[in-house]
Structures are given as C-alpha cells and as structure tokens.
Enzyme design. Structure first.
Site, PDB file in Angstrom:
ATOM      1  N   ASN A   9       0.866  -1.181   0.000  1.00 33.33           N
ATOM      2  CA  ASN A   9       0.000   0.000   0.000  1.00 33.33           C
ATOM      3  C   ASN A   9       0.904   1.233   0.000  1.00 33.33           C
ATOM      4  OD1 ASN A   9      -1.819   2.035   0.499  1.00 33.33           O
ATOM      5  ND2 ASN A   9      -2.246   1.419   2.616  1.00 33.33           N
ATOM      6  N   GLU A  99      -6.808   4.269   7.881  1.00 34.45           N
ATOM      7  CA  GLU A  99      -6.622   5.709   7.637  1.00 34.45           C
ATOM      8  C   GLU A  99      -7.872   6.312   7.006  1.00 34.45           C
ATOM      9  OE1 GLU A  99      -2.894   5.336   5.545  1.00 34.45           O
ATOM     10  OE2 GLU A  99      -1.930   4.767   7.423  1.00 34.45           O
ATOM     11  N   GLY A 175       2.377   1.817  10.775  1.00 34.53           N
ATOM     12  CA  GLY A 175       3.307   2.936  10.659  1.00 34.53           C
ATOM     13  C   GLY A 175       3.976   3.313  11.973  1.00 34.53           C
TER      14      GLY A 175
HETATM   15  C1  PEP Z   1      -0.720  -0.128   5.946  1.00 30.96           C
HETATM   16  O1  PEP Z   1      -0.735   1.031   5.597  1.00 30.96           O
HETATM   17  O2  PEP Z   1      -1.630  -0.880   5.580  1.00 30.96           O
HETATM   18  C2  PEP Z   1       0.366  -0.596   6.796  1.00 30.96           C
HETATM   19  C3  PEP Z   1       0.287  -1.786   7.291  1.00 30.96           C
HETATM   20  O3  PEP Z   1       1.406   0.287   7.018  1.00 30.96           O
HETATM   21  P1  PEP Z   1       2.823  -0.058   7.695  1.00 30.96           P
HETATM   22  O4  PEP Z   1       3.340  -1.306   7.054  1.00 30.96           O
HETATM   23  O5  PEP Z   1       3.682   1.133   7.400  1.00 30.96           O
HETATM   24  O6  PEP Z   1       2.578  -0.253   9.153  1.00 30.96           O
END
Ligand code: PEP
Length: 257
Positions: A9, A99, A175
């Site tokens: 993503n 998000e 994140g």
């Molecule tokens: C995401 O945005 O779906 C995600 C899992 O982000 P990250 O890997 O940065 O935690």
C-alpha cells in the site's frame, strides 16, 4: 490451499515518475517469482495506476487501487469508481483502511457498499479490519473485529465472500514500528476465520485469505508467515523501497518451500 498474497500500500507517496521507477525496480527483483505460489499486488496512488500497470504487464504482478466509490459514475467530486480502476489496470482494491476510517469518517456501511461495488465489477476487495490501541487495552479486540467483519460482509452470499481478501491490521501497529507478535496476529486471524465459519460455512472459513498488516518488514515477515492462519501481508512503509518490499516477498516465498 490458500495462495499467499503480499500487497504494497503506497498510500499518498510516489509521483508518477517515482512510481514507474519503483515498479520497474520491483519487476527486476521479482522476475523469478513463482507467481503460481504467491500473489504480489502493488497499490499506488490513483494517478500512477495506469503507468504501474503498464510496467508490470505480463509479469504476473497485480495492481490495486487504495479505495473506490460505490457508484459507477456521477457528480461525486474527487471519487473514483470500480469501473475506472478496472480500466486503469487494477485487479484488486483496498477497502476500509484504518486511515480512511480515521481521517475520512469511513464506517462499516460505506465499507460494505464499496465491497459490493468492487465485486460487481470484478475487482478483488482487500477489506481492512482491526482494533485501535484503546480498544485492545479495553479488551475489545474481538468485538471490533466482529463488528468490522460482519459490517463489511453484510448481505454478502457465501459465493461472493469466497472472493474477498481480509487484512487484519491492528491500528496501533500501522506505521508505528510496533508489530503485533506472531501470537497476537495468529489469535486475531483465527478469530476472524472462526467468525467466517459462523457467518458462512467451512469452505469460506478455509478459503478466504487473511493478510496481516502493521509494520511488516523483511525481518519479521517469516515468523508471521509461519502462523497457520496468516496468508500474507499488507505492507505500508516497507513497500516504498525496492529492497525492502522485494525482500519481504522473497522471504514470504521461502516460508512456502
Ligand atoms: C498499511 O498502511 O496498511 C500498513 C500496514 O502500514 P505499515 O506497514 O507502514 O505499518
């Protein structure tokens, strides 16, 4: 037998030029990938979908959107339909990412409409579910998962439920660099699978792929993939670099051997 699925993503990162560079790099790194064993999906911003689709054309790597609107067309400024995603080369679409829920007020009903819209135009929905930290700390993880899964799948027949992918993404792990432990991930995935059994039947429970998402990196993917109910990963930050994303895909593929 559930086929492993690793999706990247890219969120609101990468201009068209950068997206072409990244997808070309991944194409070079992953050209030996056994696409019969593993699905790789790249989800760039809308603006770069067509270009990325062109780069990965005939490689077996798939392209996905990060969201869609549930109507086919109309006066909905800023929105993009499933038909438009399909035409841009998408096979998948992420729906209900935390998000979107957190910053854009997305709730179960909208997620459900989007999921149905995606299926009706032949896109495979990757439906995101997962609890926030306060919900986990209050012992509400399973309640949240139940609400997200039942809300997203409301009114869906078993034959359609079979076509979806679920991404378990604990919000506190997205994140943040904080990954759920393999045990925590397995526990949540098992809960979701048992819930699918209750909502549908054994076939749906055993066929639907459940990805884990939340700070997945090359050094934690293997242990996560070894959990019996973890069928892949939805990767955010680490999907933005050729090295880290290709390493995650390769390590996930090694676990399958
Ligand atoms: C995401 O945005 O779906 C995600 C899992 O982000 P990250 O890997 O940065 O935690």
């Amino acid at each position: 037998m559930r086929k492993t699925i690793i999706a990247g993503n890219w969120k609101m990162y990468k201009t068209i030029k950068e997206a072409i560079e990244l997808s070309n790099g991944l194409k070079r790194e992953l050209f030996k990938l056994d696409t019969a064993a593993i699905d790789v999906v790249l989800c760039p911003p809308f603006t770069a979908l067509s270009e990325v689709a062109e780069v990965v054309d005939e490689t077996g790597i798939f392209v996905g959107g990060q969201d869609l609107y549930w109507l086919e067309e109309g006066a909905f400024t800023g929105e993009v339909s499933g038909k438009m995603l399909k035409e841009s080369g998408c096979s998948f679409v992420i729906i209900g990412h935390s998000e979107r829920r957190q910053f854009f007020g997305e709730a179960n009903e909208g997620v459900n409409n989007k999921l149905k819209a995606a299926l009706s135009c032949g896109l495979t929905p990757i439906v995101c579910v997962g609890e926030r930290l306060d919900e986990r700390e209050a012992g509400k993880t399973f309640d949240v998962l139940k609400s997200h899964v039942t809300g997203a799948l409301s009114g869906l027949l078993a034959e359609d439920a079979l076509k979806i992918v679920i991404a378990y993404e604990p919000v506190w792990a997205i994140g943040t660099g904080k990954t759920a432990t393999p045990k925590q991930a397995q526990e949540a995935h098992k809960y979701i699978r048992d819930l699918l059994h209750k909502l549908y039947n054994q076939e749906v429970a055993s066929e639907v792929r459940i990805q884990y998402g939340g700070s997945v990196k090359p050094d934690n993917i293997a242990e996560l993939m070894r959990q019996p109910d973890v069928d892949g990963a939805l990767v955010g930050g680490a999907s933005l670099k050729v090295e880290s994303f290709s390493e995650i895909v390769k390590k996930a593929a090694e676990v399958l051997k």
